[in-house]
Design a protein around this motif. Structure first.
Motif, PDB file in Angstrom:
ATOM      1  N   LYS A  88      17.492 -32.100 -35.619  1.00 49.81           N
ATOM      2  CA  LYS A  88      18.143 -33.399 -35.664  1.00 49.81           C
ATOM      3  C   LYS A  88      17.415 -34.350 -36.617  1.00 49.81           C
ATOM      4  O   LYS A  88      17.566 -35.557 -36.534  1.00 49.81           O
ATOM      5  CB  LYS A  88      18.202 -34.007 -34.258  1.00 49.81           C
ATOM      6  CG  LYS A  88      19.154 -33.275 -33.353  1.00 49.81           C
ATOM      7  CD  LYS A  88      19.936 -34.246 -32.498  1.00 49.81           C
ATOM      8  CE  LYS A  88      21.110 -33.543 -31.842  1.00 49.81           C
ATOM      9  NZ  LYS A  88      22.024 -34.461 -31.202  1.00 49.81           N
TER      10      LYS A  88
ATOM     11  N   ASN B 264      22.411 -36.253 -24.234  1.00 50.08           N
ATOM     12  CA  ASN B 264      22.361 -34.789 -24.245  1.00 50.08           C
ATOM     13  C   ASN B 264      21.406 -34.234 -23.193  1.00 50.08           C
ATOM     14  O   ASN B 264      21.292 -33.023 -23.028  1.00 50.08           O
ATOM     15  CB  ASN B 264      21.947 -34.282 -25.630  1.00 50.08           C
ATOM     16  CG  ASN B 264      22.980 -34.661 -26.692  1.00 50.08           C
ATOM     17  OD1 ASN B 264      24.154 -34.839 -26.385  1.00 50.08           O
ATOM     18  ND2 ASN B 264      22.539 -34.824 -27.935  1.00 50.08           N
TER      19      ASN B 264
ATOM     20  N   GLU C 109      21.435 -40.674 -27.930  1.00 50.03           N
ATOM     21  CA  GLU C 109      21.997 -39.314 -27.926  1.00 50.03           C
ATOM     22  C   GLU C 109      21.043 -38.327 -27.266  1.00 50.03           C
ATOM     23  O   GLU C 109      21.467 -37.403 -26.577  1.00 50.03           O
ATOM     24  CB  GLU C 109      22.322 -38.872 -29.365  1.00 50.03           C
ATOM     25  CG  GLU C 109      23.610 -39.494 -29.880  1.00 50.03           C
ATOM     26  CD  GLU C 109      23.804 -39.324 -31.394  1.00 50.03           C
ATOM     27  OE1 GLU C 109      24.919 -39.578 -31.868  1.00 50.03           O
ATOM     28  OE2 GLU C 109      22.828 -38.952 -32.094  1.00 50.03           O
ATOM     29  N   THR C 110      19.759 -38.548 -27.486  1.00 49.30           N
ATOM     30  CA  THR C 110      18.765 -37.690 -26.843  1.00 49.30           C
ATOM     31  C   THR C 110      18.904 -37.762 -25.329  1.00 49.30           C
ATOM     32  O   THR C 110      18.820 -36.767 -24.622  1.00 49.30           O
ATOM     33  CB  THR C 110      17.343 -38.113 -27.280  1.00 49.30           C
ATOM     34  OG1 THR C 110      17.268 -38.041 -28.701  1.00 49.30           O
ATOM     35  CG2 THR C 110      16.281 -37.210 -26.684  1.00 49.30           C
TER      36      THR C 110
ATOM     37  N   CYS D  82      25.475 -49.590 -31.079  1.00 49.70           N
ATOM     38  CA  CYS D  82      25.297 -48.182 -30.695  1.00 49.70           C
ATOM     39  C   CYS D  82      26.067 -47.866 -29.409  1.00 49.70           C
ATOM     40  O   CYS D  82      26.701 -46.812 -29.297  1.00 49.70           O
ATOM     41  CB  CYS D  82      23.815 -47.857 -30.491  1.00 49.70           C
ATOM     42  SG  CYS D  82      22.847 -47.978 -31.997  1.00 49.70           S
TER      43      CYS D  82
ATOM     44  N   LEU E 235      29.035 -45.136 -29.311  1.00 46.49           N
ATOM     45  CA  LEU E 235      28.887 -43.950 -28.466  1.00 46.49           C
ATOM     46  C   LEU E 235      29.864 -43.968 -27.284  1.00 46.49           C
ATOM     47  O   LEU E 235      29.995 -42.968 -26.566  1.00 46.49           O
ATOM     48  CB  LEU E 235      27.446 -43.839 -27.947  1.00 46.49           C
ATOM     49  CG  LEU E 235      26.381 -43.533 -29.020  1.00 46.49           C
ATOM     50  CD1 LEU E 235      24.986 -43.787 -28.484  1.00 46.49           C
ATOM     51  CD2 LEU E 235      26.503 -42.095 -29.512  1.00 46.49           C
TER      52      LEU E 235
ATOM     53  N   LYS F  31      20.561 -45.017 -31.975  1.00 40.95           N
ATOM     54  CA  LYS F  31      21.657 -44.092 -31.671  1.00 40.95           C
ATOM     55  C   LYS F  31      21.119 -42.693 -31.355  1.00 40.95           C
ATOM     56  O   LYS F  31      21.541 -42.049 -30.391  1.00 40.95           O
ATOM     57  CB  LYS F  31      22.616 -44.029 -32.857  1.00 40.95           C
ATOM     58  CG  LYS F  31      24.046 -43.764 -32.452  1.00 40.95           C
ATOM     59  CD  LYS F  31      24.980 -44.043 -33.599  1.00 40.95           C
ATOM     60  CE  LYS F  31      26.377 -43.556 -33.309  1.00 40.95           C
ATOM     61  NZ  LYS F  31      27.274 -43.770 -34.439  1.00 40.95           N
ATOM     62  N   LYS F  32      20.166 -42.252 -32.152  1.00 45.90           N
ATOM     63  CA  LYS F  32      19.578 -40.929 -31.885  1.00 45.90           C
ATOM     64  C   LYS F  32      18.857 -40.920 -30.543  1.00 45.90           C
ATOM     65  O   LYS F  32      18.883 -39.922 -29.813  1.00 45.90           O
ATOM     66  CB  LYS F  32      18.586 -40.567 -32.991  1.00 45.90           C
ATOM     67  CG  LYS F  32      19.222 -39.965 -34.218  1.00 45.90           C
ATOM     68  CD  LYS F  32      18.121 -39.372 -35.084  1.00 45.90           C
ATOM     69  CE  LYS F  32      18.645 -39.027 -36.457  1.00 45.90           C
ATOM     70  NZ  LYS F  32      17.544 -38.543 -37.323  1.00 45.90           N
TER      71      LYS F  32
END
Lengths: 250, 361
Positions: free
Chosen positions: A247, A200, A196-197, A36, A40, A192-193
């Protein structure tokens, strides 16, 4: 020529093979995390923190800046870093003892405050490094060094439902999931999510990974896998518990 | 660039807690992590009011364990970070401070001592000396400044950040509830105007560059596998500490040269001791006062010189012999009889000291 499996680029080759027991789940969780980080493109921004317990053996695992802390205290150390330097991607790595017992107040409060960090927790139903004692996640009836006749839920309660608890106390924009080393593709999507959280800047992110401890479970490969896939999942339901709006996994 | 919080040199009449908050601002502290406990609360109260105006940050944590460890995290990321606590909060913070000791994390902690043991009083004591100097599972590799006035709270809070970052040793400002809560005059200044430059911080974690490519990754550990590995690490820490100690130790002396009786006291009690010396001198008695400012490292050599001609030492403290224990171990060879005037958790006046010494004849 022997085939060498592809390892994440962020892995530090000088410290491989890693220090975990054969069959341990940590290597799989960390490999997934490494993939990940690679995908990313955040290697130069990650600060990785590890707890006490077997997770500490990851202190030199990656080519990322890392701090190994005290038992349960990885969450506050990484929180402190993130608060001072919000541009860093802070990942707190720990076991179920660190997250749900000795450091539970930190997990609860970091989640409540919606700290913009990622907590990644390996759940192997026992305290591995200290020799296999009962953990908050030990299954009912499961034998450990401190529950030699099997965990008595009347005396010691039921297994802690970590992601469910975190999902209940975080705001809507947090990410909370439970994955398993038995499904690495799904676990990877979750981690990964979660990252990303954080990237972001929307909220707290938490992933529990069902993991394996054949050394303390005293299981062979087949029984280890059976325990992860069939026994643990009776109490620990794999899946996303909270997803930031728009999401949701399809 | 936001304005400097303290410009020029100005006189104020404020509480000690307010002084610490202003001093931390003047010292360019970036972030405070804190948890409420009396009598240090107003450090947070003033910091939270002032900090946003100067682009500084604050986090209220879930407990002092977290306040200590978030402070460690902030420092590791390169921030001039600090926290403040007292009593049972100081107890909880010792865990993080032992990590700071082991990993050379230059944390700064202001301690406003309250009564102990346990919850005790929120008022005052000098009962956190042993814990602040030697707490945690460690070797007491800390720097502890025991302040005695608001001016010193200001001066030493600024100094604490510089000492911590210069030597990479966790540093404490040891005040007490009296200093925290009372008001007295203090002169605040911009450190730069007094020629004090703030020691630059360093991004211990998260320095520029791609780890493993442009530079080695930082892999900070506090766990070791073998006795030899640990022994080497601790030896390095100990060696570094004692090498720095002569540059760090501070003390004050009051008429010690010809004194037959020397009062040893620290923190706010030095004020009673100084007044007692004046009174006893006026009565014709040869009395002096030695005051360690750094309790750790202890100004051992200075004290040995100060007591050269003394016939007795009286240790006066608001604790049951915590300073006394340090003094006895530090000047073991001196062979001067030591008597204690111990008032755990109680304030001490000059009159009491005068009476105690006069009663001894």
């Amino acid at each position: 020529m022997a085939l060498v499996p592809n390892m994440p680029q962020v892995w530090r080759q000088e410290t491989k093979p890693h220090k975990f027991c054969p069959g341990c789940g940590h290597g799989l969780v960390l490999k997934t995390l490494g993939e990940c980080i690679d995908e990313l493109g955040i290697q130069d921004r990650v600060i990785f923190g590890c707890d006490i317990g077997c997770s500490l053996l990851s202190y030199d695992f990656f080519n990322v800046d890392t701090v190994q802390t005290h038992h349960g205290r990885t969450t506050p150390v990484l929180t402190g870093i993130k608060r001072a330097r919000p541009d860093r991607i802070c990942i707190a790595y720990m076991g179920d003892g660190g997250g749900y017992a000795i450091g539970s107040q930190h997990l609860v409060n970091a989640a409540s405050r919606n700290e913009k960090i990622t907590v990644l927790l390996a759940n192997n139903c026992n305290y591995g490094m200290t020799g296999g004692q009962m953990a908050p996640t030990t299954l009912p009836g499961m034998k450990t060094e401190t529950s030699p006749y099997g965990r008595d839920v009347e005396q010691t309660g039921n297994p802690t439902q970590g992601p469910e608890m975190v999902a209940a106390i975080t705001p809507e924009n947090a990410y909370v999931a439970r994955g398993t080393i038995a499904n690495l593709r799904q676990l990877k999507r979750m981690i990964k999510k979660a990252l990303e959280t954080q990237i972001n800047g929307v909220g707290f992110s938490f992933v529990e990974a069902l993991s394996a401890c054949p050394t303390n479970w005293r299981t062979n490969a087949k029984d280890t896998w059976h325990f992860v896939e069939k026994e643990m999942t009776q109490y620990f339901k794999v899946g996303e518990k909270k997803v930031p709006p728009e999401k949701e996994e399809q | 660039m936001t304005d400097k919080p303290v410009k020029g040199v100005k006189r104020f009449f404020v509480t000690g807690n307010e002084v610490v908050a202003w001093a931390a601002l003047a010292a360019e502290a970036d972030i405070m992590y804190g948890y409420p406990i009396t009598p240090q609360n107003e450090i947070m109260h003033y910091w939270t009011r002032l900090a946003p105006k100067y682009g500084r940050k604050f986090l209220q944590t879930e407990d002092e364990i977290s306040a200590g460890f978030t402070t460690c995290g902030g420092v590791l990321s390169g921030a001039r970070a600090f926290t403040a606590t007292a009593g049972p909060g100081n107890t909880l913070m010792q865990e993080a401070m032992s990590m700071a000791e082991m990993m050379s994390i230059p944390t700064v902690v202001a301690v406003m001592q309250r009564g102990g043991p346990s919850t005790a009083t929120v008022i005052y004591s000098q009962q956190e000396v042993t814990m602040t100097c030697f707490g945690g599972n460690g070797e007491g590799l800390r720097i502890v400044y025991s302040t005695g006035s608001h001016q010193e709270l200001y001066d030493y809070t600024i100094k604490a950040f510089n000492t911590a970052w210069k030597y990479r040793i966790p540093t404490f400002i040891l005040g007490d509830g009296y200093q925290a809560k009372m008001r007295e005059p203090v002169i605040m200044y911009d450190p730069a105007e007094k020629g004090i430059n703030m020691v630059p911080t360093e991004k211990i974690l998260g320095a520029p560059g791609m780890p493993g490519v442009d530079r080695d990754p930082q892999h900070l550990q506090n766990t070791y596998n073998t006795e030899e590995e640990l022994y080497e690490v601790v030896n390095q820490l100990v060696e570094r500490y004692w090498k720095a100690a002569p540059e760090i130790v501070e003390h004050e002396e009051f008429q010690c040269q010809d004194a037959e009786t020397i009062i040893v006291a620290h923190g706010v009690v030095t004020r009673a001791a100084q007044a007692a010396v004046d009174e006893l001198r006026a009565q014709g008695k040869k009395v002096g006062h030695f005051r360690p400012i750094t309790l750790r490292p202890f100004p051992k050599e200075a004290m040995k010189k100060a007591i050269q001609n003394a016939k007795e030492i009286i240790v006066v403290e608001s604790a049951q012999g915590q300073l006394d224990k340090i003094v006895k171990s530090e000047i073991y060879e001196a062979k001067v009889p030591i008597t204690g005037y111990f008032r755990p958790g109680m304030g001490i006046t000059a009159e009491e000291i005068v009476e105690f010494i006069n009663q001894r004849g």
